[in-house]
Write a protein that holds these residues in place. Sequence first.
Motif, PDB file in Angstrom:
ATOM      1  N   GLY A 175      -0.011  -6.215 -11.614  1.00 26.34           N
ATOM      2  CA  GLY A 175       0.264  -5.742 -10.268  1.00 26.34           C
ATOM      3  C   GLY A 175      -0.769  -4.755  -9.763  1.00 26.34           C
ATOM      4  O   GLY A 175      -1.865  -4.602 -10.320  1.00 26.34           O
ATOM      5  N   ARG A 176      -0.410  -4.080  -8.715  1.00 32.08           N
ATOM      6  CA  ARG A 176      -1.315  -3.161  -8.029  1.00 32.08           C
ATOM      7  C   ARG A 176      -1.889  -2.119  -8.981  1.00 32.08           C
ATOM      8  O   ARG A 176      -1.168  -1.468  -9.730  1.00 32.08           O
ATOM      9  CB  ARG A 176      -0.552  -2.475  -6.893  1.00 32.08           C
ATOM     10  CG  ARG A 176      -1.412  -1.714  -5.936  1.00 32.08           C
ATOM     11  CD  ARG A 176      -0.606  -1.333  -4.708  1.00 32.08           C
ATOM     12  NE  ARG A 176      -1.433  -0.782  -3.650  1.00 32.08           N
ATOM     13  CZ  ARG A 176      -1.027  -0.643  -2.388  1.00 32.08           C
ATOM     14  NH1 ARG A 176       0.193  -1.020  -2.051  1.00 32.08           N
ATOM     15  NH2 ARG A 176      -1.849  -0.148  -1.479  1.00 32.08           N
ATOM     16  N   GLY A 177      -3.226  -1.985  -8.958  1.00 35.42           N
ATOM     17  CA  GLY A 177      -3.897  -1.008  -9.803  1.00 35.42           C
ATOM     18  C   GLY A 177      -4.167  -1.467 -11.212  1.00 35.42           C
ATOM     19  O   GLY A 177      -4.835  -0.758 -11.971  1.00 35.42           O
ATOM     20  N   ALA A 178      -3.674  -2.645 -11.588  1.00 35.25           N
ATOM     21  CA  ALA A 178      -3.874  -3.148 -12.942  1.00 35.25           C
ATOM     22  C   ALA A 178      -5.163  -3.962 -13.033  1.00 35.25           C
ATOM     23  O   ALA A 178      -5.709  -4.432 -12.031  1.00 35.25           O
ATOM     24  CB  ALA A 178      -2.681  -4.003 -13.369  1.00 35.25           C
ATOM     25  N   GLY A 216      -4.132  -3.327  -3.290  1.00 32.70           N
ATOM     26  CA  GLY A 216      -3.062  -3.809  -2.418  1.00 32.70           C
ATOM     27  C   GLY A 216      -1.962  -4.476  -3.224  1.00 32.70           C
ATOM     28  O   GLY A 216      -2.025  -4.568  -4.459  1.00 32.70           O
ATOM     29  N   ASP A 217      -0.937  -4.945  -2.542  1.00 29.46           N
ATOM     30  CA  ASP A 217       0.215  -5.535  -3.206  1.00 29.46           C
ATOM     31  C   ASP A 217      -0.078  -6.934  -3.713  1.00 29.46           C
ATOM     32  O   ASP A 217      -0.935  -7.652  -3.180  1.00 29.46           O
ATOM     33  CB  ASP A 217       1.409  -5.590  -2.237  1.00 29.46           C
ATOM     34  CG  ASP A 217       1.913  -4.204  -1.872  1.00 29.46           C
ATOM     35  OD1 ASP A 217       1.796  -3.286  -2.730  1.00 29.46           O
ATOM     36  OD2 ASP A 217       2.407  -4.031  -0.751  1.00 29.46           O
ATOM     37  N   GLU A 218       0.662  -7.320  -4.746  1.00 32.38           N
ATOM     38  CA  GLU A 218       0.539  -8.664  -5.306  1.00 32.38           C
ATOM     39  C   GLU A 218       0.754  -9.732  -4.234  1.00 32.38           C
ATOM     40  O   GLU A 218       1.692  -9.650  -3.446  1.00 32.38           O
ATOM     41  CB  GLU A 218       1.582  -8.879  -6.405  1.00 32.38           C
ATOM     42  CG  GLU A 218       1.343  -8.128  -7.682  1.00 32.38           C
ATOM     43  CD  GLU A 218       2.366  -8.518  -8.734  1.00 32.38           C
ATOM     44  OE1 GLU A 218       2.327  -9.680  -9.190  1.00 32.38           O
ATOM     45  OE2 GLU A 218       3.204  -7.681  -9.093  1.00 32.38           O
ATOM     46  N   GLY A 219      -0.109 -10.719  -4.227  1.00 31.53           N
ATOM     47  CA  GLY A 219       0.056 -11.832  -3.313  1.00 31.53           C
ATOM     48  C   GLY A 219      -0.193 -11.507  -1.855  1.00 31.53           C
ATOM     49  O   GLY A 219       0.058 -12.342  -0.979  1.00 31.53           O
ATOM     50  N   ARG A 220      -0.700 -10.292  -1.575  1.00 25.22           N
ATOM     51  CA  ARG A 220      -0.932  -9.854  -0.197  1.00 25.22           C
ATOM     52  C   ARG A 220      -2.413  -9.588   0.032  1.00 25.22           C
ATOM     53  O   ARG A 220      -2.800  -8.663   0.740  1.00 25.22           O
ATOM     54  CB  ARG A 220      -0.121  -8.589   0.107  1.00 25.22           C
ATOM     55  CG  ARG A 220       1.391  -8.748  -0.044  1.00 25.22           C
ATOM     56  CD  ARG A 220       1.968  -9.529   1.126  1.00 25.22           C
ATOM     57  NE  ARG A 220       1.852  -8.772   2.369  1.00 25.22           N
ATOM     58  CZ  ARG A 220       2.052  -9.294   3.578  1.00 25.22           C
ATOM     59  NH1 ARG A 220       2.351 -10.581   3.698  1.00 25.22           N
ATOM     60  NH2 ARG A 220       1.935  -8.556   4.666  1.00 25.22           N
ATOM     61  N   GLY A 221      -3.237 -10.446  -0.553  1.00 24.21           N
ATOM     62  CA  GLY A 221      -4.673 -10.238  -0.450  1.00 24.21           C
ATOM     63  C   GLY A 221      -5.198 -10.361   0.962  1.00 24.21           C
ATOM     64  O   GLY A 221      -6.048  -9.564   1.393  1.00 24.21           O
ATOM     65  N   ILE A 222      -4.696 -11.348   1.709  1.00 24.13           N
ATOM     66  CA  ILE A 222      -5.203 -11.550   3.070  1.00 24.13           C
ATOM     67  C   ILE A 222      -4.824 -10.379   3.973  1.00 24.13           C
ATOM     68  O   ILE A 222      -5.692  -9.821   4.661  1.00 24.13           O
ATOM     69  CB  ILE A 222      -4.732 -12.908   3.625  1.00 24.13           C
ATOM     70  CG1 ILE A 222      -5.386 -14.037   2.824  1.00 24.13           C
ATOM     71  CG2 ILE A 222      -5.081 -13.037   5.103  1.00 24.13           C
ATOM     72  CD1 ILE A 222      -4.933 -15.423   3.196  1.00 24.13           C
TER      73      ILE A 222
END
Length: 550
Positions: A205-208, A284-290
Amino acid sequence: MHTHEITNQVPDLSGYNLYRSDAALAEAVQREGAHWHDCTLASQGELLGGAEMREMAELANRHAPVLHTHDRCGRRIDVVEFHPAWHTLLDQLRRAGLHALPWMQPGDGAHAARAAGYFLHAQIEAGSLCPTTMTFAAIAVLQQEPALFEQLRTRLFSREHDARDLPIPQKRSILIGMGMTEKQGGSDVRSNASIAMPVDPLNDGRGAAYLLSGHKWFFSAPMCDAHLMLARIENGLSCFFVPRWLPDGTRNPILIQRLKDKLGNRSNSSSEVEFEEAMGIMVGDEGRGIPTIIEMANHTRLDCIIGSAALMRQALVQAIHHARHRSAFGRRLAEQPLMRAVLADLALESEAATMLMLRVAHAFDAPDDPLQRAWKRIITPAAKFWICKRTLEFTGECMEVWGGNGYVETAPMARLYREAPVNSIWEGSGNVMCLDVLRAMARETQGLALLLLELDDAAAGHPALRQQVDALKQMLAAPEEEREAGARRLVQQLVLALQGMLMLRHAPAGSAQAFLESRSQADGGRVYGTLGSASLAAQEAILQRAWPEA
C-alpha cells in the motif's frame, strides 16, 4: 575573387531585455500579483536576451545527447551524455527557481511570477524546460507524501544544478521525471500493462516498496534522479516514485533501450525503457494512480500553455525585427501594408495568449475560490488546446515572413517551428483537452456559472464580445452528444471570448477592438492579416507596443 557585396541581410537579434521589451507581459505580471518579482524578471530577461545564453541554446541543440548503455568492461550503465551547454541552461533555470518557486515562496502571485520566468526562458531554449516542468509538477504530488517528501525537500528546493549521476542522498539537488505512456496506449494510460508487486506482501500500500516490471514507450529525461511511474497492482493502476539508484548504492534496473529521434528540440533526451523488478515507492492510494497524477498533469498543462505562448512571442519579435531590416520591391517589409497587417495580427494573437497564460497561472494561487478553481480546471485544458494549436500556424506564418532565410537551421525560425507541435501533443492532444473541458464543466457547475457571469459583465456594451458569448451559451445548451461532437468549436469559442474579455479590459482600445472584430468573424480570425477595419495607424501602434522600434 570578390564577386559581390553582402547587403540587405538582417542582423541577428540579440542584446535586448526579453522582459522590459514586452509591455503585455510586464503589465500582466503587475496585474496578476507578481509585482514583487519584477526586478528578478528584468535581470533574467537581460541575461536571456544576451548572446551567451543564445549560444548555449544553439550548442545544446547542435550537440544532441548520446546514450551509453554499457561501460568499456561491458557493465550496464544506462548513462546519457550531454554537452556542457545543457548543464549551463539547467543551472540558469535552477537559479531562477523555475523548478519550484511557488512551493518555495508560496503566496499571492507566486504562480504568475514563476510563469513569467518560464515564459522568458522558453523563448530561448525549450528542451531544458522538460525536466524542469516535470520536477515542478512532481513536487505537487510528492508534498502529499510527508515522509518521502521530507527526505527530498532540500534537494528538490535547491537552486543549484547538480549534474552528477549519484544516489539521491549523495546529491545537492535532484530532478524528477515521468514515465506514464506505453506502446499500446499513449494517452490512454488505463491500458498500461506494467505491473508492480509488493516487496513485502504483509506491508503493502501507500508508502510501501514495490518491484515494477514492464516498459515505458516515452520516458522523459531518463537522467533524472527519479521518475513518477504508473504500474498495475491487483486494485488497478497506482503511482510509484522510482529512483535511478537503489538505497544500497546499486543502479535500479531501468534499462534505456534507445533515445527517441524526435521532432522539435534536440537538446533534451526522451527514451524508451524496460524494467524488470525496479524498486519503487507507492505514492497516493492503492489503485488511484490516475487521480494521483491528475494534479501533476494540471501543472504540466499550464507549462504547455506558457511554452507555446513563449514560442509565439519569440517568433513574433524575430518576424518584426526581420521585417524592419529587410527590403523588397523598393521598401522595407514592415512599411508594406499587407505585411504590416499580418504582423499586427500576429502581435494581437501573441498579446492575447500572454494575457490568458498569466491569468490562468494566477488561478493556481487560489484553488479554493470557486471562480479561480474554474479558471484552473476548465480553462487550463481549454487554453492548452487553443494556444498550443495556434502556435503551429503562428510559427509557420512568422517563418514565412523570413522567407527562404527562415527555412534553414542556422536561423532561429527553424527551431521555433520544429518545437511548436509538441505542446499540443504532450499531456493530452487536442481531443483529450476538449473532452476534459466538457468533464470539468460538468463537475464545476458553480464555477462555469461564474465564468459566464464574468463574460456577461465584460460583454455589456460591446457587440462583438456579446456575439461571442451568446454563441458560446448556445453551444453549451446543445444536447450532450452534440456538445461532444462539437467540442473543438465550443472550446475555441470559450477561449476567444475569454481572450476578448482580457484584451478589452487590459489592452489599448485600438488593440482590443481589432482583436474582437477579427476574432468574431465566422472563421475565428484563423488567417493572419485579416484585421478588417483596423487603420494603418492602429496597426502601427500595435506593432510599436509589441516590439518598440529602436
